[in-house]
Design a protein around this motif. Structure first.
Motif, PDB file in Angstrom:
ATOM      1  N   ARG A  33      45.287  40.408  14.969  1.00 11.58           N
ATOM      2  CA  ARG A  33      45.530  41.637  15.599  1.00 11.58           C
ATOM      3  C   ARG A  33      44.526  41.446  17.038  1.00 11.58           C
ATOM      4  O   ARG A  33      45.485  42.424  18.206  1.00 11.58           O
ATOM      5  CB  ARG A  33      45.074  43.423  14.913  1.00 11.58           C
ATOM      6  CG  ARG A  33      44.941  44.553  15.556  1.00 11.58           C
ATOM      7  CD  ARG A  33      45.624  45.305  15.414  1.00 11.58           C
ATOM      8  NE  ARG A  33      45.681  45.644  14.141  1.00 11.58           N
ATOM      9  CZ  ARG A  33      45.750  46.343  13.296  1.00 11.58           C
ATOM     10  NH1 ARG A  33      45.581  47.408  13.563  1.00 11.58           N
ATOM     11  NH2 ARG A  33      46.437  46.445  12.166  1.00 11.58           N
ATOM     12  N   ALA A  34      43.634  40.867  17.445  1.00 13.99           N
ATOM     13  CA  ALA A  34      42.526  40.881  18.580  1.00 13.99           C
ATOM     14  C   ALA A  34      43.929  39.519  18.620  1.00 13.99           C
ATOM     15  O   ALA A  34      43.559  39.302  20.237  1.00 13.99           O
ATOM     16  CB  ALA A  34      42.001  40.276  18.674  1.00 13.99           C
ATOM     17  N   GLU A  49      38.404  39.089  25.317  1.00 19.01           N
ATOM     18  CA  GLU A  49      39.066  38.687  23.701  1.00 19.01           C
ATOM     19  C   GLU A  49      37.930  39.112  23.165  1.00 19.01           C
ATOM     20  O   GLU A  49      38.221  39.759  22.070  1.00 19.01           O
ATOM     21  CB  GLU A  49      39.336  37.269  24.256  1.00 19.01           C
ATOM     22  CG  GLU A  49      40.128  36.495  24.568  1.00 19.01           C
ATOM     23  CD  GLU A  49      40.466  35.260  24.608  1.00 19.01           C
ATOM     24  OE1 GLU A  49      40.761  34.450  24.580  1.00 19.01           O
ATOM     25  OE2 GLU A  49      38.964  34.743  24.750  1.00 19.01           O
ATOM     26  N   ARG A  50      36.323  39.811  23.713  1.00 17.58           N
ATOM     27  CA  ARG A  50      35.952  40.558  23.082  1.00 17.58           C
ATOM     28  C   ARG A  50      35.958  41.854  22.701  1.00 17.58           C
ATOM     29  O   ARG A  50      36.125  42.131  21.887  1.00 17.58           O
ATOM     30  CB  ARG A  50      34.357  40.203  23.489  1.00 17.58           C
ATOM     31  CG  ARG A  50      33.652  38.319  23.541  1.00 17.58           C
ATOM     32  CD  ARG A  50      32.431  38.812  24.520  1.00 17.58           C
ATOM     33  NE  ARG A  50      31.810  37.216  24.314  1.00 17.58           N
ATOM     34  CZ  ARG A  50      30.702  36.719  23.793  1.00 17.58           C
ATOM     35  NH1 ARG A  50      29.784  38.129  24.262  1.00 17.58           N
ATOM     36  NH2 ARG A  50      30.352  35.642  23.969  1.00 17.58           N
ATOM     37  N   GLY A  51      36.450  42.846  23.293  1.00 15.21           N
ATOM     38  CA  GLY A  51      36.985  43.891  23.692  1.00 15.21           C
ATOM     39  C   GLY A  51      38.049  43.950  22.401  1.00 15.21           C
ATOM     40  O   GLY A  51      38.051  44.777  21.756  1.00 15.21           O
ATOM     41  N   ALA A  52      39.031  43.149  22.481  1.00 13.98           N
ATOM     42  CA  ALA A  52      39.905  43.195  21.384  1.00 13.98           C
ATOM     43  C   ALA A  52      39.629  42.732  20.478  1.00 13.98           C
ATOM     44  O   ALA A  52      40.341  43.426  19.215  1.00 13.98           O
ATOM     45  CB  ALA A  52      41.522  41.926  22.373  1.00 13.98           C
ATOM     46  N   LEU A  54      36.416  44.097  19.041  1.00  9.57           N
ATOM     47  CA  LEU A  54      35.395  45.467  18.910  1.00  9.57           C
ATOM     48  C   LEU A  54      37.187  45.717  17.580  1.00  9.57           C
ATOM     49  O   LEU A  54      37.105  46.872  16.938  1.00  9.57           O
ATOM     50  CB  LEU A  54      34.697  44.986  19.474  1.00  9.57           C
ATOM     51  CG  LEU A  54      33.528  44.493  20.007  1.00  9.57           C
ATOM     52  CD1 LEU A  54      33.011  45.047  20.446  1.00  9.57           C
ATOM     53  CD2 LEU A  54      32.695  44.778  18.772  1.00  9.57           C
ATOM     54  N   THR A  55      38.534  46.110  18.663  1.00 10.37           N
ATOM     55  CA  THR A  55      38.787  47.485  18.234  1.00 10.37           C
ATOM     56  C   THR A  55      39.433  46.930  17.176  1.00 10.37           C
ATOM     57  O   THR A  55      39.668  47.436  17.046  1.00 10.37           O
ATOM     58  CB  THR A  55      39.519  47.057  20.149  1.00 10.37           C
ATOM     59  OG1 THR A  55      38.630  47.759  21.302  1.00 10.37           O
ATOM     60  CG2 THR A  55      41.432  48.054  19.718  1.00 10.37           C
ATOM     61  N   ALA A  56      39.771  45.573  17.286  1.00  7.38           N
ATOM     62  CA  ALA A  56      40.545  44.933  16.177  1.00  7.38           C
ATOM     63  C   ALA A  56      39.957  44.960  14.893  1.00  7.38           C
ATOM     64  O   ALA A  56      39.955  45.710  13.803  1.00  7.38           O
ATOM     65  CB  ALA A  56      40.741  43.654  16.408  1.00  7.38           C
ATOM     66  N   ARG A  58      37.496  46.868  13.954  1.00 12.77           N
ATOM     67  CA  ARG A  58      37.753  49.260  14.326  1.00 12.77           C
ATOM     68  C   ARG A  58      38.930  49.058  13.368  1.00 12.77           C
ATOM     69  O   ARG A  58      39.361  49.737  12.317  1.00 12.77           O
ATOM     70  CB  ARG A  58      37.328  49.813  15.332  1.00 12.77           C
ATOM     71  CG  ARG A  58      35.689  49.048  15.446  1.00 12.77           C
ATOM     72  CD  ARG A  58      35.207  50.423  17.065  1.00 12.77           C
ATOM     73  NE  ARG A  58      34.724  49.957  17.497  1.00 12.77           N
ATOM     74  CZ  ARG A  58      33.777  49.771  18.518  1.00 12.77           C
ATOM     75  NH1 ARG A  58      34.757  49.160  19.453  1.00 12.77           N
ATOM     76  NH2 ARG A  58      32.853  49.646  19.369  1.00 12.77           N
ATOM     77  N   GLU A  59      40.179  48.832  13.939  1.00 11.03           N
ATOM     78  CA  GLU A  59      41.173  49.289  13.329  1.00 11.03           C
ATOM     79  C   GLU A  59      42.008  48.774  12.175  1.00 11.03           C
ATOM     80  O   GLU A  59      41.862  49.501  11.538  1.00 11.03           O
ATOM     81  CB  GLU A  59      42.293  48.687  14.631  1.00 11.03           C
ATOM     82  CG  GLU A  59      42.308  49.790  16.005  1.00 11.03           C
ATOM     83  CD  GLU A  59      43.802  49.038  17.231  1.00 11.03           C
ATOM     84  OE1 GLU A  59      43.652  49.535  17.837  1.00 11.03           O
ATOM     85  OE2 GLU A  59      43.729  47.707  16.559  1.00 11.03           O
TER      86      GLU A  59
END
Length: 133
Positions: A33-34, A49-52, A54-56, A58-59
């Motif tokens: 996903r990331a 990439e770190r933000g992606a 963390l988002t992945a 959580r999702e």
């Protein structure tokens, strides 16, 4: 997670001392996903990439909890039916349609999409490379 950690992100995600509850299946799906390589180290990731990542996390975990909340009774016959890429090597990637690949280790396998996660590069599979020698 320490920002300068040089371990692979896939390894970090599965380390129960780092974050509890993420196993091989969720690690595969999170990295897919990331759009991150399973071989990427945490230290090598950019801020985006770190933000992606963390988002992945959580999702994917949020979606997994939603699936678990709908379940009634005992454990289903197959626990991983809701994974997007984990253990689905050889089938089309749900994002781009390319064949999913795997890297096999002695104790587990990692499933990934070369097109979405590694810029088209097929990662070395240690089991296969030993047979080719």
């Amino acid at each position: 997670m320490e920002g300068d950690d040089r371990r692979r992100v896939h390894t970090l995600l599965r380390d129960q001392r780092t974050v509890a509850g993420i196993g091989r299946g969720y690690s595969d799906d999170i990295l897919h996903r990331a759009r991150l390589s399973p071989y990427a180290s945490l230290a090598s990731l950019s801020a985006g990439e770190r933000g992606a990542l963390l988002t992945a996390v959580r999702e994917v975990l949020g979606e997994a909890l939603a699936v678990e909340r709908k379940r009634s009774g005992g454990l289903p016959p197959k626990l991983g039916d809701h994974f997007a890429v984990h253990a689905r090597y050889g089938t089309p990637c749900p994002r781009c349609g390319s064949d999913l690949r795997r890297v096999s280790y002695e104790s587990h396998e990692v499933t990934y999409c070369p097109q979405c996660q590694t810029g088209g590069k097929v990662l070395a599979d240690r089991r296969l490379s030993r047979l080719l020698k």
